[in-house]
Design an enzyme around this catalytic site. Sequence first.
Site, PDB file in Angstrom:
ATOM      1  N   TYR A 162      57.492  41.977  40.337  1.00  0.00           N
ATOM      2  CA  TYR A 162      56.435  42.322  39.286  1.00  0.00           C
ATOM      3  C   TYR A 162      55.305  43.142  39.447  1.00  0.00           C
ATOM      4  O   TYR A 162      54.627  43.873  38.937  1.00  0.00           O
ATOM      5  CB  TYR A 162      55.963  41.020  38.311  1.00  0.00           C
ATOM      6  CG  TYR A 162      57.261  40.479  37.569  1.00  0.00           C
ATOM      7  CD1 TYR A 162      58.613  40.787  37.715  1.00  0.00           C
ATOM      8  CD2 TYR A 162      57.025  39.686  36.415  1.00  0.00           C
ATOM      9  CE1 TYR A 162      59.646  40.134  36.893  1.00  0.00           C
ATOM     10  CE2 TYR A 162      58.165  38.850  35.737  1.00  0.00           C
ATOM     11  CZ  TYR A 162      59.411  39.308  36.284  1.00  0.00           C
ATOM     12  OH  TYR A 162      60.354  38.684  35.651  1.00  0.00           O
ATOM     13  N   LYS A 180      66.779  32.131  46.954  1.00  0.00           N
ATOM     14  CA  LYS A 180      68.007  32.937  47.185  1.00  0.00           C
ATOM     15  C   LYS A 180      68.086  33.352  48.549  1.00  0.00           C
ATOM     16  O   LYS A 180      68.212  34.517  49.035  1.00  0.00           O
ATOM     17  CB  LYS A 180      68.281  34.203  46.177  1.00  0.00           C
ATOM     18  CG  LYS A 180      69.465  34.751  46.133  1.00  0.00           C
ATOM     19  CD  LYS A 180      70.542  33.816  45.472  1.00  0.00           C
ATOM     20  CE  LYS A 180      71.881  34.512  45.738  1.00  0.00           C
ATOM     21  NZ  LYS A 180      72.992  33.575  45.288  1.00  0.00           N
ATOM     22  N   ASP A 185      70.736  30.299  41.511  1.00  0.00           N
ATOM     23  CA  ASP A 185      72.013  30.151  40.933  1.00  0.00           C
ATOM     24  C   ASP A 185      72.449  28.865  40.472  1.00  0.00           C
ATOM     25  O   ASP A 185      72.619  28.250  39.617  1.00  0.00           O
ATOM     26  CB  ASP A 185      73.108  31.083  41.407  1.00  0.00           C
ATOM     27  CG  ASP A 185      73.509  31.359  42.641  1.00  0.00           C
ATOM     28  OD1 ASP A 185      72.428  30.417  43.512  1.00  0.00           O
ATOM     29  OD2 ASP A 185      74.317  31.678  43.317  1.00  0.00           O
ATOM     30  N   ASP A 213      60.078  33.210  35.948  1.00  0.00           N
ATOM     31  CA  ASP A 213      60.120  33.595  34.526  1.00  0.00           C
ATOM     32  C   ASP A 213      61.459  33.366  34.000  1.00  0.00           C
ATOM     33  O   ASP A 213      61.441  32.728  32.936  1.00  0.00           O
ATOM     34  CB  ASP A 213      59.959  35.180  34.620  1.00  0.00           C
ATOM     35  CG  ASP A 213      60.066  35.782  33.317  1.00  0.00           C
ATOM     36  OD1 ASP A 213      59.515  35.019  32.392  1.00  0.00           O
ATOM     37  OD2 ASP A 213      59.957  37.183  33.257  1.00  0.00           O
ATOM     38  N   ASP A 256      62.161  29.884  30.795  1.00  0.00           N
ATOM     39  CA  ASP A 256      62.637  30.175  29.959  1.00  0.00           C
ATOM     40  C   ASP A 256      63.853  29.337  29.302  1.00  0.00           C
ATOM     41  O   ASP A 256      64.049  28.466  28.628  1.00  0.00           O
ATOM     42  CB  ASP A 256      62.885  31.609  29.522  1.00  0.00           C
ATOM     43  CG  ASP A 256      61.909  32.473  28.859  1.00  0.00           C
ATOM     44  OD1 ASP A 256      60.931  32.210  29.046  1.00  0.00           O
ATOM     45  OD2 ASP A 256      62.136  33.330  28.078  1.00  0.00           O
TER      46      ASP A 256
HETATM   47  C1  IPM Z   1      56.106  35.107  30.600  1.00  0.00           C
HETATM   48  C2  IPM Z   1      56.500  36.634  29.947  1.00  0.00           C
HETATM   49  C3  IPM Z   1      55.578  37.701  30.713  1.00  0.00           C
HETATM   50  C4  IPM Z   1      56.196  37.595  32.143  1.00  0.00           C
HETATM   51  C5  IPM Z   1      56.050  39.202  30.119  1.00  0.00           C
HETATM   52  C6  IPM Z   1      55.663  39.347  28.892  1.00  0.00           C
HETATM   53  C7  IPM Z   1      55.718  40.223  31.077  1.00  0.00           C
HETATM   54  O1  IPM Z   1      57.838  36.820  30.043  1.00  0.00           O
HETATM   55  O2  IPM Z   1      54.981  34.839  30.628  1.00  0.00           O
HETATM   56  O3  IPM Z   1      57.013  34.690  31.047  1.00  0.00           O
HETATM   57  O4  IPM Z   1      57.082  38.007  32.380  1.00  0.00           O
HETATM   58  O5  IPM Z   1      55.683  36.847  32.849  1.00  0.00           O
HETATM   59 MG    MG Z   2      58.756  35.046  30.423  1.00  0.00          MG
END
Ligand code: IPM
Ligand code: MG
Length: 390
Positions: free
Chosen positions: A170, A220, A253, A277, A281
């Site tokens: 990133y 990885k 993975d 990230d 989620d």
């Molecule tokens: C998070 C979000 C952010 C990230 C995005 C919105 C840039 O997905 O905080 O997890 O990838 O860090």
């Molecule tokens: Mg995110």
Amino acid sequence: MSKLTEFSVHSSNTCNSKVSPTETRKSNPTVTAKKIAVIKGDGIGPEIVTETLKVLDKIANKYGHTFEYNHVLLGGVAIDEVGMPLPPETITACKNSDAVLLGAVGGPKWDFGPGHMRPEAGLLGIRKELGLFANLRPVKLFSALANACPLKNVTEIDMVIVRELIGGAYFGERNTFTDENGNKVANDSMTYRDFEVERVAKVAFDLAKKRHNKVISVDKANVLDSSRLWREVVAKIRMDEYPNVELSDMLVDNAAMQLIHNPAQFDVIVTENLFGDILSDEASMLTGSLGMLPSASMANGGFGLYEPCHGSAPDIAGRDIANPLATILSAAMMLRLSLNMPNESDDIENSVNAVLDQGYRTADIVGKSEAEKCKVVGCKEMGDLIVNKL
Ligand code: IPM
Ligand code: MG
């Protein structure tokens, strides 16, 4: 209920212009007013932050604190109002605060600009500017929400994902160009320096010592050089400084699969930015909804930015159906980790627990089989319920 996270990077707490956020600061017992930079952002951001400020006002009232909110712009709303996603005034205001509270940024309206003019560039930029290298994402299933968890027969889910936040793909070099054969090429590089791995590994080990003493480092390393460095540095830190903490490595993975197969095996996960990230989620669904996952992004010295892990959900914005609990729980993390108010933090977490126990749910956390028993409420009502419980 156990605390979302007992952890603090250091005990002191202010981030002002005279002292950089990466230095340890001394708290001043005579100053009771705490300055909080507030970024409502885009989509559902304003709704969920408004409910969270109601909760903080109640805490201030109950415990005799003063919270000074400084509202600043970031993301799409900043692009619209001042022509850039991260205005310099926002950086200054955050640095002059004791902590930052953030809703969410982004939305389809701003999806077509160049990378540096997207709302997300503002979010990544503020994380970098404030040196927020360690992102703590506690994944805890409230017992009342067991029915909203998509897994069968879960007993306990209680882990913290420590995501490296200001390195890797990133923040690496990137470009898009056309090569000599006329092919369009896009390139993002994932770079890690040893010290970047070291400092986040220490956060994970310190946290594990206050929990179940177990760190799983996710990488990885069978493919990526950056992961081989990651694995080597994590192992060395553990050997030199944390010999009593149990460490194992897991390929990303496999980790994605193990989170579903056997989530109870995880205590602390430490991983690089992109993997963290994605895995956070995924893991959030174990708690019933992404709308339940708070986060703390920490610099050295205890300064932090607090935001829910979910995004701006533009499809449901303005309809009073968003779940404010991830943001309210992020504020609880702020009280504990940056403002040195552990009792106040407990109070919020207990109130959330109690309101869920009474059967109140926003639409995203209604378990399929419990639909008739629970009371579905909107964003505002959920905020009011928490305030009244405090
Ligand atoms: C998070 C979000 C952010 C990230 C995005 C919105 C840039 O997905 O905080 O997890 O990838 O860090
Ligand atoms: Mg995110």
